[in-house]
Structures are given as C-alpha cells and as structure tokens.
Write a protein that holds these residues in place. Structure first.
Motif, mmCIF file in Angstrom:
data_model
loop_
_atom_site.group_PDB
_atom_site.id
_atom_site.type_symbol
_atom_site.label_atom_id
_atom_site.label_comp_id
_atom_site.label_asym_id
_atom_site.label_seq_id
_atom_site.Cartn_x
_atom_site.Cartn_y
_atom_site.Cartn_z
ATOM 1 N N UNK A 21 0.867 -1.156 0.015
ATOM 2 C CA UNK A 21 0.200 -0.054 0.000
ATOM 3 C C UNK A 21 0.751 1.144 -0.074
ATOM 4 N N UNK A 22 0.468 2.247 -0.816
ATOM 5 C CA UNK A 22 1.138 3.472 -0.780
ATOM 6 C C UNK A 22 0.506 4.854 -1.364
ATOM 7 N N UNK A 23 0.924 5.974 -0.905
ATOM 8 C CA UNK A 23 0.135 6.915 -1.043
ATOM 9 C C UNK A 23 -0.009 7.485 -2.655
ATOM 10 N N UNK A 24 0.989 6.862 -3.423
ATOM 11 C CA UNK A 24 0.811 7.145 -5.020
ATOM 12 C C UNK A 24 1.135 5.952 -5.661
ATOM 13 N N UNK A 25 0.782 5.799 -6.932
ATOM 14 C CA UNK A 25 1.097 4.509 -7.624
ATOM 15 C C UNK A 25 2.427 4.055 -7.481
ATOM 16 N N UNK A 61 3.462 -7.821 7.197
ATOM 17 C CA UNK A 61 3.342 -6.636 6.790
ATOM 18 C C UNK A 61 3.940 -5.689 7.738
ATOM 19 N N UNK A 62 4.364 -4.541 7.317
ATOM 20 C CA UNK A 62 4.817 -3.659 8.352
ATOM 21 C C UNK A 62 4.613 -2.169 7.615
ATOM 22 N N UNK A 63 3.969 -1.170 8.620
ATOM 23 C CA UNK A 63 3.569 0.299 8.170
ATOM 24 C C UNK A 63 4.813 0.923 8.408
#
Length: 91
Positions: A21-25, A61-63
């Motif tokens: 998951x990311x804030x941009x592509x 998974x890690x944020x």
C-alpha cells in the motif's frame, strides 16, 4: 532500508520485499534481500507505506511513514516454516 530477520534475530536472505500500500502509484514488483537480510526499497513520495515481506510460506506486513527528503529503516521479524520460536540457547 528493510532488514528481515528470523525469530532468532538472524538475517533472512532471499526474502521478497514489496509495497502493499502506498500514497501514490508504485510498481507491482518485489525485490530480494541479500545475504545480510537487507533490501533498499525507494519510496517515490512522502507518506505512509505498507511493506510486505515473504520468506517461504511466511508473510508479514509493516507500516512505515516516510517524510519528504527523508529515509526510513525498518526491521521485520518473520518466523520461517519449521522454525521454533526459541529462547536463549544453552551455552
């Protein structure tokens, strides 16, 4: 930089590291950790990212938050198949 270690704290070589998951592509590709268990994953923009790590059947998974012009380092502990979550080893 992402460092992947097993439950005993030893580097995990050949683990797949990717953005989930990311804030941009971001590209839908994964990189592999080296013999030192490390891989550099470049974040294209500031924001919050989720990093996925797969080693064999194990998945974590890690944020992480990345600030403008900054870098973040995380360590992901992953329990490998057949690995016993052991305590201190007898000396």
């Amino acid at each position: 930089m992402v460092s992947v270690v097993n439950s005993a704290g030893r580097p995990v070589a050949g683990a797949s590291v990717m953005f989930t998951q990311a804030p941009v592509a971001v590209p839908d590709v994964a990189g592999l950790t080296g013999t030192d268990g490390r891989f550099v994953l470049g974040a294209p923009a500031p924001g919050r990212y989720r990093i996925g790590v797969r080693a064999g059947e194990a998945w974590r998974e890690h944020e992480v938050a990345v600030e403008a012009g900054g870098a973040a380092s995380i360590e992901v502990t992953i329990q490998l198949s057949g690995e016993i979550n052991d305590g201190p080893k007898p000396g």
